[in-house]
Design a protein around this motif. Structure first.
Motif, PDB file in Angstrom:
ATOM      1  N   ARG A 189      68.680 -14.499  81.472  1.00 16.31           N
ATOM      2  CA  ARG A 189      68.474 -14.549  80.028  1.00 16.31           C
ATOM      3  C   ARG A 189      68.192 -15.995  79.610  1.00 16.31           C
ATOM      4  NH1 ARG A 189      72.705 -11.679  81.322  1.00 16.31           N
ATOM      5  NH2 ARG A 189      74.173 -13.319  80.789  1.00 16.31           N
ATOM      6  N   TYR A 190      67.755 -16.169  78.372  1.00 13.62           N
ATOM      7  CA  TYR A 190      67.368 -17.484  77.865  1.00 13.62           C
ATOM      8  C   TYR A 190      67.773 -17.611  76.401  1.00 13.62           C
ATOM      9  CZ  TYR A 190      64.433 -17.593  82.033  1.00 13.62           C
ATOM     10  OH  TYR A 190      63.997 -17.564  83.335  1.00 13.62           O
ATOM     11  N   PRO A 191      67.941 -18.855  75.918  1.00 14.86           N
ATOM     12  CA  PRO A 191      68.252 -19.031  74.496  1.00 14.86           C
ATOM     13  C   PRO A 191      67.089 -18.652  73.589  1.00 14.86           C
ATOM     14  CG  PRO A 191      67.912 -21.162  75.559  1.00 14.86           C
ATOM     15  CD  PRO A 191      67.959 -20.132  76.644  1.00 14.86           C
ATOM     16  N   LEU A 192      65.869 -18.721  74.123  1.00 16.62           N
ATOM     17  CA  LEU A 192      64.670 -18.296  73.398  1.00 16.62           C
ATOM     18  C   LEU A 192      63.905 -17.322  74.290  1.00 16.62           C
ATOM     19  CD1 LEU A 192      63.471 -21.768  72.032  1.00 16.62           C
ATOM     20  CD2 LEU A 192      64.742 -20.005  70.781  1.00 16.62           C
ATOM     21  N   GLY A 193      63.566 -16.154  73.764  1.00 13.82           N
ATOM     22  CA  GLY A 193      62.933 -15.122  74.566  1.00 13.82           C
ATOM     23  C   GLY A 193      61.639 -15.553  75.220  1.00 13.82           C
ATOM     24  N   VAL A 194      60.883 -16.439  74.568  1.00 15.72           N
ATOM     25  CA  VAL A 194      59.601 -16.869  75.100  1.00 15.72           C
ATOM     26  C   VAL A 194      59.746 -17.600  76.434  1.00 15.72           C
ATOM     27  CG1 VAL A 194      59.585 -19.102  73.902  1.00 15.72           C
ATOM     28  CG2 VAL A 194      57.412 -17.969  74.471  1.00 15.72           C
ATOM     29  N   LEU A 195      60.923 -18.153  76.690  1.00 12.75           N
ATOM     30  CA  LEU A 195      61.130 -18.908  77.934  1.00 12.75           C
ATOM     31  C   LEU A 195      61.049 -18.007  79.168  1.00 12.75           C
ATOM     32  CD1 LEU A 195      64.026 -21.267  76.805  1.00 12.75           C
ATOM     33  CD2 LEU A 195      61.612 -21.836  77.085  1.00 12.75           C
ATOM     34  N   LYS A 196      61.281 -16.716  78.978  1.00 11.98           N
ATOM     35  CA  LYS A 196      61.179 -15.796  80.106  1.00 11.98           C
ATOM     36  C   LYS A 196      59.756 -15.748  80.654  1.00 11.98           C
ATOM     37  CE  LYS A 196      63.800 -12.244  79.999  1.00 11.98           C
ATOM     38  NZ  LYS A 196      64.449 -10.946  79.714  1.00 11.98           N
ATOM     39  N   THR A 267      72.556 -21.855  85.302  1.00 15.77           N
ATOM     40  CA  THR A 267      72.331 -21.496  83.886  1.00 15.77           C
ATOM     41  C   THR A 267      73.530 -20.819  83.243  1.00 15.77           C
ATOM     42  OG1 THR A 267      71.303 -19.295  84.057  1.00 15.77           O
ATOM     43  CG2 THR A 267      69.853 -21.225  84.319  1.00 15.77           C
ATOM     44  N   ALA A 268      74.656 -20.735  83.951  1.00 12.02           N
ATOM     45  CA  ALA A 268      75.924 -20.299  83.356  1.00 12.02           C
ATOM     46  C   ALA A 268      75.806 -18.929  82.697  1.00 12.02           C
ATOM     47  CB  ALA A 268      76.422 -21.363  82.381  1.00 12.02           C
ATOM     48  N   PHE A 269      76.219 -18.821  81.431  1.00 10.08           N
ATOM     49  CA  PHE A 269      76.303 -17.522  80.757  1.00 10.08           C
ATOM     50  C   PHE A 269      74.943 -16.894  80.510  1.00 10.08           C
ATOM     51  CE2 PHE A 269      76.724 -21.026  77.768  1.00 10.08           C
ATOM     52  CZ  PHE A 269      75.659 -20.820  76.910  1.00 10.08           C
ATOM     53  N   ARG A 271      73.004 -16.244  82.797  1.00 10.57           N
ATOM     54  CA  ARG A 271      72.815 -15.406  83.980  1.00 10.57           C
ATOM     55  C   ARG A 271      74.100 -14.691  84.371  1.00 10.57           C
ATOM     56  NH1 ARG A 271      70.862 -18.654  89.062  1.00 10.57           N
ATOM     57  NH2 ARG A 271      69.182 -19.045  87.552  1.00 10.57           N
ATOM     58  N   ASN A 272      75.190 -15.421  84.377  1.00  5.59           N
ATOM     59  CA  ASN A 272      76.446 -14.914  84.910  1.00  5.59           C
ATOM     60  C   ASN A 272      77.275 -14.288  83.783  1.00  5.59           C
ATOM     61  OD1 ASN A 272      78.878 -14.453  86.175  1.00  5.59           O
ATOM     62  ND2 ASN A 272      78.987 -16.452  87.169  1.00  5.59           N
ATOM     63  N   ALA A 273      77.300 -12.964  83.757  1.00  4.54           N
ATOM     64  CA  ALA A 273      78.044 -12.251  82.710  1.00  4.54           C
ATOM     65  C   ALA A 273      79.549 -12.397  82.867  1.00  4.54           C
ATOM     66  CB  ALA A 273      77.663 -10.776  82.721  1.00  4.54           C
ATOM     67  N   HIS A 274      80.004 -12.961  83.979  1.00  2.00           N
ATOM     68  CA  HIS A 274      81.432 -13.126  84.240  1.00  2.00           C
ATOM     69  C   HIS A 274      81.960 -14.482  83.775  1.00  2.00           C
ATOM     70  CE1 HIS A 274      81.012  -9.488  86.631  1.00  2.00           C
ATOM     71  NE2 HIS A 274      79.919 -10.047  87.130  1.00  2.00           N
ATOM     72  N   TYR A 275      81.123 -15.237  83.097  1.00  2.00           N
ATOM     73  CA  TYR A 275      81.483 -16.537  82.539  1.00  2.00           C
ATOM     74  C   TYR A 275      82.738 -16.431  81.671  1.00  2.00           C
ATOM     75  CZ  TYR A 275      80.828 -20.646  79.447  1.00  2.00           C
ATOM     76  OH  TYR A 275      80.990 -21.803  78.724  1.00  2.00           O
ATOM     77  N   HIS A 276      83.748 -17.243  81.987  1.00  2.00           N
ATOM     78  CA  HIS A 276      85.015 -17.294  81.251  1.00  2.00           C
ATOM     79  C   HIS A 276      85.753 -15.961  81.263  1.00  2.00           C
ATOM     80  CE1 HIS A 276      84.269 -21.200  78.722  1.00  2.00           C
ATOM     81  NE2 HIS A 276      84.227 -21.403  80.039  1.00  2.00           N
ATOM     82  N   GLN A 277      85.545 -15.171  82.323  1.00  2.00           N
ATOM     83  CA  GLN A 277      86.225 -13.887  82.457  1.00  2.00           C
ATOM     84  C   GLN A 277      87.071 -13.871  83.729  1.00  2.00           C
ATOM     85  OE1 GLN A 277      85.891 -11.542  79.980  1.00  2.00           O
ATOM     86  NE2 GLN A 277      84.573 -13.056  78.965  1.00  2.00           N
ATOM     87  N   SER A 278      88.011 -12.946  83.786  1.00  2.00           N
ATOM     88  CA  SER A 278      88.846 -12.809  84.988  1.00  2.00           C
ATOM     89  C   SER A 278      88.037 -12.341  86.186  1.00  2.00           C
ATOM     90  CB  SER A 278      89.986 -11.824  84.718  1.00  2.00           C
ATOM     91  OG  SER A 278      89.472 -10.533  84.408  1.00  2.00           O
ATOM     92  N   THR A 279      86.811 -11.879  85.940  1.00  2.00           N
ATOM     93  CA  THR A 279      85.942 -11.388  87.013  1.00  2.00           C
ATOM     94  C   THR A 279      85.063 -12.481  87.623  1.00  2.00           C
ATOM     95  OG1 THR A 279      84.437 -10.694  85.244  1.00  2.00           O
ATOM     96  CG2 THR A 279      85.860  -9.004  86.214  1.00  2.00           C
ATOM     97  N   ASP A 280      85.236 -13.732  87.185  1.00  2.00           N
ATOM     98  CA  ASP A 280      84.492 -14.850  87.790  1.00  2.00           C
ATOM     99  C   ASP A 280      85.180 -15.218  89.097  1.00  2.00           C
ATOM    100  OD1 ASP A 280      82.929 -17.032  88.390  1.00  2.00           O
ATOM    101  OD2 ASP A 280      83.768 -18.325  86.818  1.00  2.00           O
ATOM    102  N   THR A 281      84.891 -14.434  90.144  1.00  2.00           N
ATOM    103  CA  THR A 281      85.621 -14.521  91.404  1.00  2.00           C
ATOM    104  C   THR A 281      84.717 -14.974  92.551  1.00  2.00           C
ATOM    105  OG1 THR A 281      85.159 -12.180  91.805  1.00  2.00           O
ATOM    106  CG2 THR A 281      87.247 -12.721  90.740  1.00  2.00           C
ATOM    107  N   LEU A 282      85.355 -15.392  93.614  1.00  2.00           N
ATOM    108  CA  LEU A 282      84.644 -15.887  94.787  1.00  2.00           C
ATOM    109  C   LEU A 282      83.683 -14.854  95.361  1.00  2.00           C
ATOM    110  CD1 LEU A 282      84.106 -17.873  97.079  1.00  2.00           C
ATOM    111  CD2 LEU A 282      86.271 -17.177  98.109  1.00  2.00           C
ATOM    112  N   GLY A 283      84.053 -13.585  95.322  1.00  2.00           N
ATOM    113  CA  GLY A 283      83.215 -12.545  95.907  1.00  2.00           C
ATOM    114  C   GLY A 283      81.858 -12.408  95.265  1.00  2.00           C
ATOM    115  N   ARG A 284      81.663 -12.995  94.101  1.00  2.00           N
ATOM    116  CA  ARG A 284      80.371 -12.925  93.413  1.00  2.00           C
ATOM    117  C   ARG A 284      79.476 -14.123  93.694  1.00  2.00           C
ATOM    118  NH1 ARG A 284      80.942  -8.705  89.960  1.00  2.00           N
ATOM    119  NH2 ARG A 284      83.090  -8.167  89.410  1.00  2.00           N
TER     120      ARG A 284
END
Length: 303
Positions: A189-196, A267-269, A271-284
């Motif tokens: 994902r991107y902060p501006l859709g055109v960047l895709k 790109t943090a959040f 791309r990674n939907a687990h940002y600042h969540q308990s699911t931000d684990t090594l297995g990912r």
């Protein structure tokens, strides 16, 4: 590496030989996310224990290690600094924060940046050639809320100390979330859709993020060298600082004090939907891709 999630399994077929040791990356990430998962400001004793672990490994890599005190609300925290190369002359700073937001393991945010910093230290210590300038690797405390964007951030304290001592700084690189990759369409994902349209919809690359006027000629050269050396896709992204995400890490404090700085990230959040969540684990995490990101940084710093 059997801990990759199913969405990342295609990356295994792209594994390449690396100078960076994926087993060591895994060791550091297991320590950070399993043995010391509560790495937040609410647990200063845990952060002190992590600081000691970092200092031990940075010293073993050959760094000249020092600790910098970071006071906040009646408690004292620590940055850990390891210097390589000559004592005198301009410094190049590479940093990563080791704290997390709240009660979560923080594998990507920012275990991956911290593990990358430790592996970079090992590679610098093994360099066959003398380093052309001093490189300081800094593990920061208190990057996360409630101290983000305050003078209590470890990186603010470090940057302010450089300015106060009138120490010349060539540039700064922030390592922030470097372990999450996804080959599926629509995973980025991107902060501006055109960047895709410019950067694609697959979250399979490392971003070199810069603000307009924030890294100068040094930043342009380093970004080019990083991209030329990388064994994985790299996107260079330059934008105004107000665009969400461009200044969401420790490099913002070096900008504040007038030093050139840039960000290396997955790109943090965005791309990674687990940002600042308990699911931000090594297995990912994809340790092979993280190793390639570190290899490229080493090559860019030591051309």
């Amino acid at each position: 590496m059997k801990m990759l999630c199913l969405c990342l399994l295609p990356l295994l077929s792209q594994a390449q030989p690396t100078a960076t040791d994926t087993a060591r990356l895994g060791q550091h990430l297991r320590y950070l996310t399993i043995r010391q998962p509560a790495r937040s400001a609410a647990h200063p004793a845990v952060l002190d224990s992590v600081a000691s672990y970092l200092a031990r490994h940075l010293r073993a890599a050959g760094g000249r290690v020092a600790r910098q005190l970071v006071p906040a609300d009646g408690t004292t925290y620590q940055n850990v600094i390891a210097s390589f190369g000559p004592e005198a002359g301009p410094r190049l700073i590479v940093g990563a924060h080791y704290d997390v937001c709240g009660e979560q393991p923080g594998a990507d945010d920012n275990g991956t940046g911290t593990a990358a910093l430790l592996e970079l230290a090992r590679l610098l210590g093994q360099s066959a050639r003398p380093l052309p300038q001093r490189i300081d690797l800094v593990a920061y405390t208190l990057e996360e809320p409630p101290y983000f964007r305050t003078p209590h951030m470890g990186s603010y304290v470090h940057a302010a100390s450089l300015r106060a001592a009138k120490i010349p700084v060539t540039g700064m690189v922030a390592l922030e979330m470097l372990g999450y990759y996804d080959e599926r369409r629509g995973s980025q994902r991107y902060p501006l859709g055109v960047l895709k349209l410019l950067y694609g919809s697959r979250g399979n690359y490392v971003t070199v993020a810069q603000k307009f006027g924030g890294s100068g000629r040094w930043g342009r050269r380093l970004a080019r060298r990083y991209r030329a050396s990388a064994g994985l896709p790299v996107r260079r992204f330059k934008a105004p600082a107000w665009l969400p995400g461009v200044n969401f890490s420790d490099h913002l404090n070096y900008w504040h004090f007038g030093y050139p700085a840039l960000l290396l990230t997955d790109t943090a959040f965005y791309r990674n939907a687990h940002y600042h969540q308990s699911t931000d684990t090594l297995g990912r995490m994809s340790l092979p891709r993280l190793a390639l990101a570190v290899d490229a940084l080493r090559a860019a710093l030591l051309p």
